[in-house]
Design a protein around this motif. Structure first.
Motif, short mmCIF file in Angstrom:
data_model
loop_
_atom_site.label_atom_id
_atom_site.label_comp_id
_atom_site.label_asym_id
_atom_site.label_seq_id
_atom_site.Cartn_x
_atom_site.Cartn_y
_atom_site.Cartn_z
N ALA A 11 111.67 27.77 57.51
CA ALA A 11 112.72 28.35 57.06
C ALA A 11 113.16 29.65 56.39
CB ALA A 11 114.19 27.55 56.98
N LEU A 12 114.10 30.72 57.24
CA LEU A 12 114.06 32.33 56.97
C LEU A 12 115.22 33.18 57.30
CD1 LEU A 12 110.67 34.71 57.18
CD2 LEU A 12 112.05 32.97 58.90
N ARG A 13 115.38 34.01 56.52
CA ARG A 13 117.01 34.77 57.21
C ARG A 13 116.28 35.12 58.23
NH1 ARG A 13 120.59 35.94 53.85
NH2 ARG A 13 120.82 35.59 51.81
N PHE A 14 117.19 35.46 59.69
CA PHE A 14 117.30 35.99 60.40
C PHE A 14 117.76 36.54 60.94
CE2 PHE A 14 116.57 35.25 64.86
CZ PHE A 14 116.27 36.35 65.40
N PHE A 18 120.19 32.16 59.76
CA PHE A 18 118.86 31.74 59.41
C PHE A 18 118.42 31.60 60.72
CE2 PHE A 18 121.66 31.22 56.23
CZ PHE A 18 120.95 32.26 54.97
N ALA A 19 116.01 31.24 60.96
CA ALA A 19 115.86 30.60 62.15
C ALA A 19 114.76 30.76 61.04
CB ALA A 19 115.26 32.24 63.13
N GLY A 20 114.02 29.49 62.02
CA GLY A 20 113.02 28.77 61.79
C GLY A 20 111.88 28.23 62.09
N PHE A 78 117.54 27.43 64.91
CA PHE A 78 118.69 28.49 63.95
C PHE A 78 119.49 27.93 63.24
CE2 PHE A 78 116.36 29.64 67.85
CZ PHE A 78 115.56 30.90 67.64
N SER A 79 120.39 28.46 62.20
CA SER A 79 120.89 27.98 62.11
C SER A 79 122.11 29.79 61.35
CB SER A 79 120.64 27.46 60.38
OG SER A 79 121.88 26.86 59.42
N ASP A 117 123.08 23.03 58.09
CA ASP A 117 123.30 22.64 59.76
C ASP A 117 122.12 23.57 60.99
OD1 ASP A 117 125.11 20.85 58.91
OD2 ASP A 117 126.54 22.65 58.54
N TRP A 118 121.31 22.37 61.49
CA TRP A 118 120.33 22.95 62.39
C TRP A 118 120.65 23.25 63.61
CZ3 TRP A 118 117.09 27.09 60.88
CH2 TRP A 118 116.90 27.48 59.52
#
Lengths: 313, 313, 313, 313, 313, 313
Positions: free
Chosen positions: A42-45, A49-51, A68-69, A74-75
């Motif tokens: 996961a990482l910032r987007f 966040f996205a992953g 995405f989160s 929570d994803w």
């Protein structure tokens, strides 16, 4: 922009790393088709966040899905696996994919994963939006696992850690570093380190994207011990030289985490904690890791405490 | 310039490949320090021939030595192993070296071999005179063996065949191809072929430098079968596409040679024939191969007969 | 009718079994396509002899060929493998065939062999003339080897010895007996014997068709010992009860033959002697056996000496 | 008193150790009941020589036999195995015995061998005349092999070298030393040495009784390398401290002998040379060794040349 | 007549198969002598239900016991193991028995199980009342497991599925079918299917007695995947042809159940679900399965949903 | 003097051995540096209790620590590992230590443990106060584990049980007995017993110090079964002859305890119960055992019930 997920160290806890109290954050059956969701990046987007997530389906096929989160806890995971556009003539579509890492370099998100190409090796691709994904050349020959890019060029070259392997449940494994000027051709291979402590005595492999600090690259990595009932996965950390990152400056003797919670000890593969991503904000770290090859979990730490601990060893 | 070594096909023999009657041409103890001399590469040099030889010493250390010959049959081997000048910062001297191949490309002789670098991988170096040798970056990550270069760039890139391996007596092995623009960074990896016939059912590996023909690259390669007493090494041949040499155009179903002479069946490793070099002159081929991991031997063939045989299969 | 091949015991020799002095009788390359010819079954046919031969070709595929001889020493082998007519709906053609035995029962020659059927098992077929061959149902489930029929019904049932196996170079093996009223369905399985002596400590398997004597069925069988360089094959003998042939009446403690000649010690599999057929005439025995999994050999003995030796143990 | 067997170094030979030209001196079938005679111990006795011989019978049982010789070349071996008188209550008769060593200490000949006692360990016994043999307590617990006594007490204690093992074809092995005041109880165990060179990389084990020299104890020992066809046995030498013989003073890097003759390369276990005894007279050494686990051979050397060679390394 | 045990699909659940909420229905220590009770077969009997249960005692001996139930949930198990009357001359009593299946054919209940007969094979016997049990000939030679009869003759022959095995924790396994006219002699062996999906990639084996449907025989079977901590057992389903049941008409790609509850993940063998029996009534299925090789569990499904799902794949 | 820890058998329980309800008594992280605390030895000391504890640290190094308790339930463990004073010239400090046993003989507490000395063997030392510890000679050669002393001389000799092993997760193991007059030299080795029942079929090893009873020495020992997911550890008991304790008088067929609680089934090594110490008072027994190689537990029994049970078998 959202803050990274965070929960303070519990009162009375003196460990350098502590678990999120509501672990696991992603259950094995978040999707109706999944057997398990774990070992994911996961990482910032954008604002959140996205992953890229390892989702084993109910055939036990290993697949990568985007997710995405808003808050990192929570994803929402795409029900369909990533479809790779083949960006190069002669490429073969992945037979399978697992244990992804993702990193932003220059102008795009680069994804590495364990790619099925007549055996496991390091698949390489990129995305701009986590919707369209383009696969380029496999970075390395089979048989290899745990390919992890550095988040910027060093000395004008891209850098990748990896672990040469065999084709099965490999009973050995050292970390090497390879270099590239174009992301397509890799060379100038350097030996980085091999197992030293009992908790990592079978094999070691790079975990999240290395974190740049003033003291060196902070690398979290997993280490495996072979019990009479199979492998036990732990994770620890080391510092690599900023300019010549194949040189180990400091390395922790003890593990930072071992399987001690039921969701890490019981599952499709008992006794596994496996980190694939780490987010940083103001010196706080949120580390995503897989539990028992079944669920996705979170742990937390302070960057400077880890660095200080490494420097003292 | 000397002619390549040659002996006509014996009367009555219908085989595509025939052995030199005075085999082995190099005995195991040509040097007072050697245990065995085998799996070696020879080629034209000046008025005669030069080569790089696998010489296991009496510690059973595997070393590479240079050697010279006026006629290709009778060899003088340097009593001292090759001392590699390290041509690149950060390189480590070889822990050991074995199974070399040598090829002239553009302006120098390139040597590849199985190099000890925290496990076996493909060492790469060059020489102009077989006196001074310079080692550059290992071409590939461990664990790999049987790295074989093509004798010219194809589509603007250097090309290398290799066999990803594990760290021991690897019980599997397919041939892959890797590409490079600078001899330092390798990528665009392609799968070439895997074992198909019983004689090669355990693993296969490229042999001599591929020979360019109008029909394609003629590749002689070894194939291994596992008996209940260990490995048996044979060799056969195939044709690779001239422009996209990871594509197999034709492939022989039968082996061309199997261990059938006492010097191939008895020695440090029984039942091994292992080719590392082939010289060509006017369609005649002289193939250097190791016998029983102990001695060096010669065999002969007609290029066009091999190509014709492959095209018929 | 021709006499069986025979050569008297050499002067000074006190062994129960002695080798033919011109061994091997069939070289590995009797046919231009063969890698090796060994582990084969011969018996009387017409005025002379016929047989089914294991011929590994130069792909190292294992195939069965028919062959003919006037004197039992000199053989002519069909250049083409046996083509089996499938005598039963639902049968699959053999993936491969090896180690045949042949026996006349009632009105035809029955052939058993190790048949490739999703793994090795006991193939069963018949011929009247060694020209036309018909395959019927596999006698037993995989994984099995060394199926050997008795030369007549006993108690109204056909009887077959076999060795349940695994799928590779099986490291264990006992002899069992199965019974049938129709050659298609087999049951009433009986345990016969397991390894007892060091020379047979890894596994044992029936050899030639059992020979009926007044004292019981004389069974020659092979036994395997595992050295640190792989398997060593010997052969010995035992007596089985005439009416209940799963009962062992007498069993030799020592081997009768072990690999002691160069053609038994050196070849595709070093250290193998493997008997598949025995001819009898006036108490003299001619035993066909394979040498080093490469060539076909002959040995001789007197039936009554073997029986007397067994009864004394 | 007879001279030890001897044959001068052949002209032109520069090796430290050379073979007897009429090797093997004992064929595999010297006795009508033997499969092989090898890995045996000889020493001076009366006017001539006596010894204890490993004779594998035709059951492939491993047995010890006594033998006698007038000249050390030509041997008469008792047709019956040694019958051990059990010299101690509670002793179990050997299940089997192999690889003996014999040494005179004080007042009798002591024999050690690999003894079958719920697994292999070091059997211990004595004789005065090579007719009556008395077995005492096993010196060590299973699983152990290659027990070799020093020829006199050192510091008031008997000393024994051995190699702890597992129960099969053990893939590892270091040499240790144990001490005793009474030949019954052993302790004060010391580590001596482990494999270092490639030719001994799998395991090492003491060979003949150590030879006392002014520079230290000269120990000839075997070393094993694992090829892809099994184990290869060589032998080399080292010097141990006279008073504290667990300390290695000097150790040869190269082997002194490797399997290079047909009688060492071909037999029940290909590629074995295994020394068990060395006779000394006026600085000349006659070394008895087994070939291919099948026959008994002789080699020769000069003691001082070996010591000088060791001191130079 | 009692209804089969049944519990409706929980609200919100979309799985084809769901677990009984009070699982396990039989604890490991229902009898004071048992270590575990699992992998057992139940079916209708009289007004209620009867079955044959695998009870490992506290020696860890594997034994079969009879048991009875009024409602299929609550079981009373005989404290003593089944005593088999040997119904055939020459039979040997079972060394052990495990993993039974039971089926009514024509006039009696037939029991198959994994029978200890010099290694594991398929034991066969019958009962009329679950009090008196008669054992007949072993159906097949060793080494075999998971023998499962069809519930009626097909084309005039009894039919049995089985998995040829080796003698240990077999790392491979395909399903075969064998035929018989008399239950004593088996032949006409047919290959049915082999592992295809990752969840079953190590081996597969038939589970409950096949269920006849208008679309074919519904076969529930287990499939094993090898993790780095050992085997993981799942189960899935396929349809076999009604008249030629060795032909696979349809086969599910995903598993139907994997170990996801603590009583399936933790126990004597972690991560096992193993079905042995299925009851049907009005299209509802009650499936008995073992959890973690320790306890007995129930799951439910609708027959037509399974068939429809299989037809769609 | 404090009473031993004790909790009566729960109502309704008929087992010979029952667990403490508050198990585990020592959690894995009692010390901030420990990964796990288990397989430890406790006994009476002064007014209370002392012990030697296996504490694996967070490098997963295996270390021994001293500990103290007033009541046998609640323990205080020294944060630093035991530092051994080397009591003998030539001794090497332990590479590691695990699975200790402690016993009072004559005038001091003797400690045995699995000691790292070029592989595992039986370390031996003593203490008077659990503050100062002196190490003497290793009792036995490598490779050995589970060395357990008897609590007094028998026939004038110290006696020790042990299990010869290999260097890894040894897949075999019998119990032997060795004797000594001085604690330094050990001999008169006797075979005691080997695995017999399924629950102990892989290997067995002595547990707590044997308990003297009028009927013989009561020995509690562990037994290991190999499942398809690794080893399962149980424990049982036997009676040894009072005067010749290598003679087994009686032996239980069933285990007394198997892993059935979550703290025995889940942890660093699932499915382990491993006893190392037993306290006795007025016929009551308190048995300390490790759970899942992670925590320390207590169980209870009546001595005479165990003896009576053994005598009946």
């Amino acid at each position: 922009m959202a803050s990274i997920p965070w929960q303070e160290r519990p009162a009375g806890c003196t460990d350098l790393v502590w678990r999120y109290e509501q672990n696991p954050i992603i259950p094995r059956d978040l999707l109706p088709t999944t057997n398990s969701i774990f070992n994911s990046a996961a990482l910032r987007f954008g604002d959140g966040f996205a992953g890229v997530f390892r989702c084993d389906d109910r055939r036990r096929e290993m697949r990568l899905h985007a997710g995405f989160s808003a808050n990192g806890f929570d994803w929402r995971i795409d029900p369909e696996p990533i479809e790779w556009t083949l960006g190069d003539e002669g490429l073969e579509a992945p037979e399978y994919g697992y244990d992804p890492r993702v990193v932003w370099i220059d102008d795009r998100f680069w994804v590495t994963w364990c790619n099925g190409f007549h055996g496991p090796t390091i698949g390489l691709g990129y995305t701009h939006d986590f919707r369209q994904f383009t696969m380029v050349e496999n970075a390395l020959l089979p048989y290899n696992r745990n390919g992890v890019l550095f988040p910027r060029k060093i000395g004008g070259r891209f850098m990748m850690l990896s672990r040469p392997s065999d084709r099965g449940h490999t009973p050995f494994g050292d970390i090497f570093l390879s270099q590239s000027e174009d992301m397509f051709h890799w060379g100038r291979h350097r030996f980085v380190m091999k197992p030293e402590q009992p908790w990592e005595s079978t094999k070691i492999g790079a975990g999240p994207i290395p974190i740049e600090t003033s003291e060196g690259w902070l690398l979290i990595y997993h280490g495996v011990l072979t019990s009479c009932s199979g492998y036990v996965y732990h994770w620890g950390a080391c510092l690599l030289d900023l300019d010549e990152p194949w040189k180990v400056i400091a390395r922790g003797k003890t593990y930072l985490m071992s399987p001690q919670r039921l969701y890490e000890q019981v599952g499709d593969v008992p006794n596994v904690v496996f980190p694939c991503a780490a987010l940083e904000e103001d010196g706080r770290l949120a580390i995503y890791y897989g539990g028992a090859d079944t669920v996705t979990c979170l742990a937390f730490a302070y960057r400077d405490e880890l660095v200080e601990w490494l420097r003292r060893t």
